[in-house]
Scaffold this motif. Sequence first.
Motif, PDB file in Angstrom:
ATOM      1  N   UNK A   1       0.648  -1.363   0.337  1.00 16.73           N
ATOM      2  CA  UNK A   1       0.081  -0.036  -0.114  1.00 16.73           C
ATOM      3  C   UNK A   1       0.962   1.758   0.061  1.00 16.73           C
ATOM      4  N   UNK A   2       0.298   2.350  -0.527  1.00 16.57           N
ATOM      5  CA  UNK A   2       1.613   3.481  -0.991  1.00 16.57           C
ATOM      6  C   UNK A   2       1.515   3.918   0.534  1.00 16.57           C
ATOM      7  N   UNK A   3       1.906   4.718   1.000  1.00 21.60           N
ATOM      8  CA  UNK A   3       2.022   5.864   2.327  1.00 21.60           C
ATOM      9  C   UNK A   3       0.812   6.561   2.661  1.00 21.60           C
ATOM     10  N   UNK A   4       0.019   7.147   1.419  1.00 20.31           N
ATOM     11  CA  UNK A   4      -1.542   7.513   1.968  1.00 20.31           C
ATOM     12  C   UNK A   4      -2.152   6.065   2.738  1.00 20.31           C
ATOM     13  N   UNK A   5      -2.189   5.630   2.052  1.00 16.00           N
ATOM     14  CA  UNK A   5      -3.031   3.721   2.695  1.00 16.00           C
ATOM     15  C   UNK A   5      -2.932   4.393   4.129  1.00 16.00           C
ATOM     16  N   UNK A   6      -1.313   4.664   4.292  1.00 17.67           N
ATOM     17  CA  UNK A   6      -1.317   3.634   5.963  1.00 17.67           C
ATOM     18  C   UNK A   6      -1.474   5.057   6.748  1.00 17.67           C
ATOM     19  N   UNK A   7      -1.299   5.931   6.158  1.00 15.61           N
ATOM     20  CA  UNK A   7      -1.652   7.172   7.023  1.00 15.61           C
ATOM     21  C   UNK A   7      -3.744   7.268   7.401  1.00 15.61           C
ATOM     22  N   UNK A   8      -4.500   6.759   6.431  1.00 19.64           N
ATOM     23  CA  UNK A   8      -5.388   6.708   6.770  1.00 19.64           C
ATOM     24  C   UNK A   8      -6.276   5.334   7.643  1.00 19.64           C
ATOM     25  N   UNK A   9      -4.824   4.793   7.215  1.00 20.22           N
ATOM     26  CA  UNK A   9      -5.209   2.896   8.017  1.00 20.22           C
ATOM     27  C   UNK A   9      -5.090   3.689   9.718  1.00 20.22           C
ATOM     28  N   UNK A  10      -3.983   4.607   9.552  1.00 21.60           N
ATOM     29  CA  UNK A  10      -3.752   4.939  10.908  1.00 21.60           C
ATOM     30  C   UNK A  10      -4.882   6.257  12.095  1.00 21.60           C
ATOM     31  N   UNK A  11      -4.888   6.579  10.729  1.00 24.50           N
ATOM     32  CA  UNK A  11      -6.140   7.493  11.342  1.00 24.50           C
ATOM     33  C   UNK A  11      -7.641   7.007  11.276  1.00 24.50           C
ATOM     34  N   UNK A  12      -8.137   6.187  11.077  1.00 22.69           N
ATOM     35  CA  UNK A  12      -9.248   5.231  10.955  1.00 22.69           C
ATOM     36  C   UNK A  12      -8.894   4.313  12.073  1.00 22.69           C
ATOM     37  N   UNK A  13      -7.884   4.304  12.704  1.00 24.52           N
ATOM     38  CA  UNK A  13      -7.379   3.682  14.053  1.00 24.52           C
ATOM     39  C   UNK A  13      -8.213   4.034  14.989  1.00 24.52           C
TER      40      UNK A  13
ATOM     41  N   UNK B   1     -19.310   4.413   2.764  1.00 19.68           N
ATOM     42  CA  UNK B   1     -19.249   3.576   1.823  1.00 19.68           C
ATOM     43  C   UNK B   1     -17.846   3.108   2.012  1.00 19.68           C
ATOM     44  N   UNK B   2     -17.148   3.535   2.391  1.00 17.62           N
ATOM     45  CA  UNK B   2     -15.685   3.656   2.102  1.00 17.62           C
ATOM     46  C   UNK B   2     -14.541   3.190   3.670  1.00 17.62           C
ATOM     47  N   UNK B   3     -14.706   4.467   4.281  1.00 18.57           N
ATOM     48  CA  UNK B   3     -14.132   4.858   5.776  1.00 18.57           C
ATOM     49  C   UNK B   3     -14.782   3.610   6.692  1.00 18.57           C
ATOM     50  N   UNK B   4     -16.027   3.912   6.774  1.00 17.06           N
ATOM     51  CA  UNK B   4     -16.969   2.527   7.799  1.00 17.06           C
ATOM     52  C   UNK B   4     -16.723   0.692   6.886  1.00 17.06           C
ATOM     53  N   UNK B   5     -17.104   1.062   5.898  1.00 10.88           N
ATOM     54  CA  UNK B   5     -17.150  -0.761   4.881  1.00 10.88           C
ATOM     55  C   UNK B   5     -15.683  -0.852   4.909  1.00 10.88           C
ATOM     56  N   UNK B   6     -14.334  -0.367   4.864  1.00 12.23           N
ATOM     57  CA  UNK B   6     -12.959  -0.437   5.512  1.00 12.23           C
ATOM     58  C   UNK B   6     -12.574  -0.530   7.252  1.00 12.23           C
ATOM     59  N   UNK B   7     -13.340  -0.337   7.757  1.00 15.00           N
ATOM     60  CA  UNK B   7     -13.438  -1.223   9.307  1.00 15.00           C
ATOM     61  C   UNK B   7     -13.679  -1.759  10.091  1.00 15.00           C
ATOM     62  N   UNK B   8     -14.852  -2.439   8.643  1.00 17.98           N
ATOM     63  CA  UNK B   8     -15.406  -3.867   9.424  1.00 17.98           C
ATOM     64  C   UNK B   8     -15.367  -4.772   8.388  1.00 17.98           C
ATOM     65  N   UNK B   9     -14.625  -4.813   7.350  1.00 22.88           N
ATOM     66  CA  UNK B   9     -14.117  -5.608   6.465  1.00 22.88           C
ATOM     67  C   UNK B   9     -12.719  -5.890   6.536  1.00 22.88           C
TER      68      UNK B   9
ATOM     69  N   UNK C   1      -9.025   0.887  -2.688  1.00 20.96           N
ATOM     70  CA  UNK C   1     -10.015   1.990  -3.020  1.00 20.96           C
ATOM     71  C   UNK C   1      -9.341   3.561  -4.295  1.00 20.96           C
ATOM     72  N   UNK C   2      -8.193   3.178  -3.640  1.00 17.84           N
ATOM     73  CA  UNK C   2      -7.775   4.532  -4.707  1.00 17.84           C
ATOM     74  C   UNK C   2      -7.720   4.371  -5.717  1.00 17.84           C
ATOM     75  N   UNK C   3      -7.001   2.939  -6.250  1.00 18.64           N
ATOM     76  CA  UNK C   3      -6.317   2.152  -7.417  1.00 18.64           C
ATOM     77  C   UNK C   3      -6.921   2.499  -8.424  1.00 18.64           C
ATOM     78  N   UNK C   4      -8.487   1.732  -7.700  1.00 19.69           N
ATOM     79  CA  UNK C   4     -10.083   1.541  -8.337  1.00 19.69           C
ATOM     80  C   UNK C   4     -10.883   3.065  -8.781  1.00 19.69           C
TER      81      UNK C   4
END
Length: 203
Positions: free
Chosen positions: A34-46, A131-139, A194-197
Amino acid sequence: MYLIAAGSAVILYPKFINSIEVMNKTSWFPVWLPNPQSWIMAMILAIPAYFGATVIFAFEFWRYSLVGGLLVITGNGGGGLLFFFIVSVGALLLALIWFSILAGAYSFLLKFLWSNSPQWLRLPKFSLLVIRDFGILVLSILPIVGIFTIYTLFITGLKQSLTDFRTPKLSYDVFLLRFWWLWFISAAYLYNFFMRKRSIVIK
């Protein structure tokens, strides 16, 4: 606690934003990571996921859905199947409601700190947030649910009956906290996907 963690995020992340955007455009970063932005977004979602304890409701959704599925497979459904379906849907709704409350509290914090908050700190539209953030949290909990299933059904040698499985004695800290890193990695990969798509659709 969510507000405190969000305030910490406000202090820690602004210096990384420009560098993250630059790193995302570089070719040296491995495609399979995952690109750096993906890791940062995952950190924020945590923050709402773990500090806000939303993962507990999401875990209950998967757990009761799993039990309901086992009831169907074993043919022991009856009235219990409806119960587990209602509880699983209820847990998912509670997770969404709690997630929305935390998001609202975060938005209120931004308005309290800034009259015009920085663009990168603002939450996306509610539809994208769900759709994106909550969906990713659950999945992202699925790998942990998989470990939970393997442990309960195979490692324990099926010593736990289906009744015990409905209300397992296993504490949340054994799975949700011990395997938090699986959730974090999964969230980063899902954000990256998600970002790639999205970039493909834009092109």
